[in-house]
Design a protein around this motif. Structure first.
Motif, PDB file in Angstrom:
ATOM      1  N   VAL A 128       0.845  -1.182   0.000  1.00  0.00           N
ATOM      2  CA  VAL A 128       0.000   0.000   0.000  1.00  0.00           C
ATOM      3  C   VAL A 128       0.887   1.240   0.000  1.00  0.00           C
ATOM      4  O   VAL A 128       1.818   1.356   0.809  1.00  0.00           O
ATOM      5  CB  VAL A 128      -0.930   0.023   1.229  1.00  0.00           C
TER       6      VAL A 128
ATOM      7  N   GLU B 129       0.815   5.480   0.037  1.00  0.00           N
ATOM      8  CA  GLU B 129       0.045   6.697   0.268  1.00  0.00           C
ATOM      9  C   GLU B 129       0.953   7.891   0.039  1.00  0.00           C
ATOM     10  O   GLU B 129       2.102   7.909   0.497  1.00  0.00           O
ATOM     11  CB  GLU B 129      -0.531   6.713   1.679  1.00  0.00           C
TER      12      GLU B 129
ATOM     13  N   ARG C 205      -3.682   7.156  -2.882  1.00  0.00           N
ATOM     14  CA  ARG C 205      -3.495   5.843  -2.279  1.00  0.00           C
ATOM     15  C   ARG C 205      -3.508   4.791  -3.375  1.00  0.00           C
ATOM     16  O   ARG C 205      -4.368   4.804  -4.257  1.00  0.00           O
ATOM     17  CB  ARG C 205      -4.592   5.536  -1.264  1.00  0.00           C
TER      18      ARG C 205
ATOM     19  N   GLU D  54      -3.056   0.514  -3.814  1.00  0.00           N
ATOM     20  CA  GLU D  54      -2.873  -0.830  -3.259  1.00  0.00           C
ATOM     21  C   GLU D  54      -2.536  -1.761  -4.410  1.00  0.00           C
ATOM     22  O   GLU D  54      -3.332  -1.937  -5.326  1.00  0.00           O
ATOM     23  CB  GLU D  54      -4.130  -1.283  -2.535  1.00  0.00           C
TER      24      GLU D  54
END
Length: 429
Positions: free
Chosen positions: A397, A399, A404, A406
């Motif tokens: 993940v 950020e 964001r 994933e």
């Protein structure tokens, strides 16, 4: 007569490795938000300072300061007394756009099939890259380097447990010397060197004695316990230990020694075995063949040894900048080749190399596609070696500045033994 061979490793808290990890964290973030990013990012770390520099061609924006701080904190530089701490150190960025003259030979806008793309994307630079594999360990790595990595991995585990050896700090180095027989078989471990940063103490002499006792009592047995019996047998009571041989090691990390991306290329590869083309890996996207072709040649060498072509293999590939087809492929089996032609004669290294060129496509775009190198998989490579690691699927993940991502990725694809059957078929094994 028997001989000695030595390899070293450095921990994730070593200043050069701090720099590598920051550079590769930036690579991963760029690729996570723009897989077509072209990046060459260098990092310098010193007392209270991080300097980022390099060239980037991307469609995303990164908060590079935040990413650098996250890496530093994860490594363990979280206390002001270290004189280098993730939340308070200065981070200066001098990253700018990549030269169009370099980019023109790598990022050619082509719409078409695989062959069109593979022929259009040239190498990001000239140079030669090497891959190596040996049958002396299960992961096809040189034993001295493999043990050096394992010692520091265990030391890092102990440091993070905080209930076994509580005084450890992030910076550390290890070194292992192996005695080999005339037929190149490891006989015993001759010497182990460990230098580890530690907290300050009032009683230096007694503390140094305790550090040595703790390393030998706790760390080395934990390393040994994870090895197969044949390697456990190499440990004996006659090993010469040098634990913090210079004495105190309180001042360490970037405060004790400036760190730079790309200064641990032998630690990153084969510990002095085989050869190295000279190009570093960290901070480079996979269009840079310094990185991608080094992974590709390791993939080749490992699959050749695993298939039984030879017990030890060195593979070299070379490129011209902007040109897709390699200038040449060289292979050395050190006289250990076992494959034969139709007349029962053992193939020479040149014959094996020509067959390798048929099996493995070494054009840069083909390497990227085969090894899935346009994924954010590089932070995991930046400490404890790029080779000899375990391929596996993970979800990561990212950020950044309100974004964001994933991403499910496969790590260390160049370590997969997925070409063994093809190699066996090509050589009639």
């Amino acid at each position: 007569m028997p001989y000695l061979f030595t390899s070293e490793s450095v921990s994730e808290g070593h200043p050069d490795k701090v720099a590598d990890q920051i550079s590769d964290a930036l690579i991963d973030h760029f690729l996570a938000f723009d897989p077509n990013s072209k990046v060459a990012c260098e990092t310098l770390v010193t007392t209270g300072q991080v300097v980022l520099a390099g060239e980037v061609n991307t469609n995303t924006y990164l908060d590079v300061q935040s990413i650098a701080r996250q890496v530093i904190n994860k490594i363990g530089y979280t206390k002001a007394e270290y004189m280098f701490e993730g939340n308070s150190c200065g981070v200066i960025s001098a990253i700018h756009e990549q030269s169009s003259e370099i980019n023109q030979g790598v990022d050619r806008k082509v719409v078409g099939n695989f062959e069109d793309m593979a022929n259009a994307q040239g190498a990001g630079d000239q140079g030669m890259m090497f891959g190596y594999a040996t049958s002396e360990t299960d992961n096809y790595m040189p034993l001295a380097l493999d043990l050096s990595h394992k010692i520091l991995l265990e030391l890092a585990e102990v440091r993070r447990e905080e209930d076994t050896i509580k005084y450890l700090r992030p910076d550390a180095k290890s070194q292992v010397t192996i005695e080999y027989s005339d037929d190149n078989q490891p006989i015993r471990i001759d010497t182990i060197v460990v230098s580890t940063q530690h907290d300050d103490f009032d009683e230096d002499e007694s503390m140094l004695k305790k550090i040595k006792e703790d390393i030998i009592k706790y760390v080395i047995p934990r390393v040994k316990a994870k090895l197969k019996p044949s390697l456990q047998a190499l440990f004996n009571d006659d090993i010469l230990y040098h634990i913090n041989p210079t004495g105190k090691f309180v001042i360490g990390g970037p405060h004790g020694d400036t760190g730079l991306t790309g200064r641990k290329i032998i630690v990153d590869t084969y510990g002095g075995k085989g050869a190295h083309g000279g190009g570093a890996f960290s901070g480079k996207d996979p269009s840079k063949v310094d990185r991608s072709a080094a992974y590709a040649t390791r993939h080749i060498a490992k699959n050749l040894v695993a298939a039984g072509v030879a017990k030890e293999v060195l593979v070299q590939v070379s490129y011209a900048i902007g040109v897709a087809k390699p200038c040449g492929v060289f292979l050395d089996t050190y006289g250990t080749a076992t494959v034969k032609d139709a007349d029962g004669k053992v193939l020479n290294d040149g014959q094996i190399a020509r067959e390798v060129e048929k099996i493995f496509d070494l054009r840069p775009y083909a390497i990227e596609q085969r090894l899935k190198l346009r994924n954010p998989i590089y932070s995991e490579t930046a400490a404890y070696g790029h080779m000899g690691r375990e391929p596996k699927m993970v979800t990561k993940v990212f950020e950044n500045a309100g974004q964001r991502a994933e991403v499910e990725v496969e790590l260390f694809t160049w370590e997969k033994l997925d070409y063994v059957d093809k190699v066996k078929a090509a050589f009639n094994l």
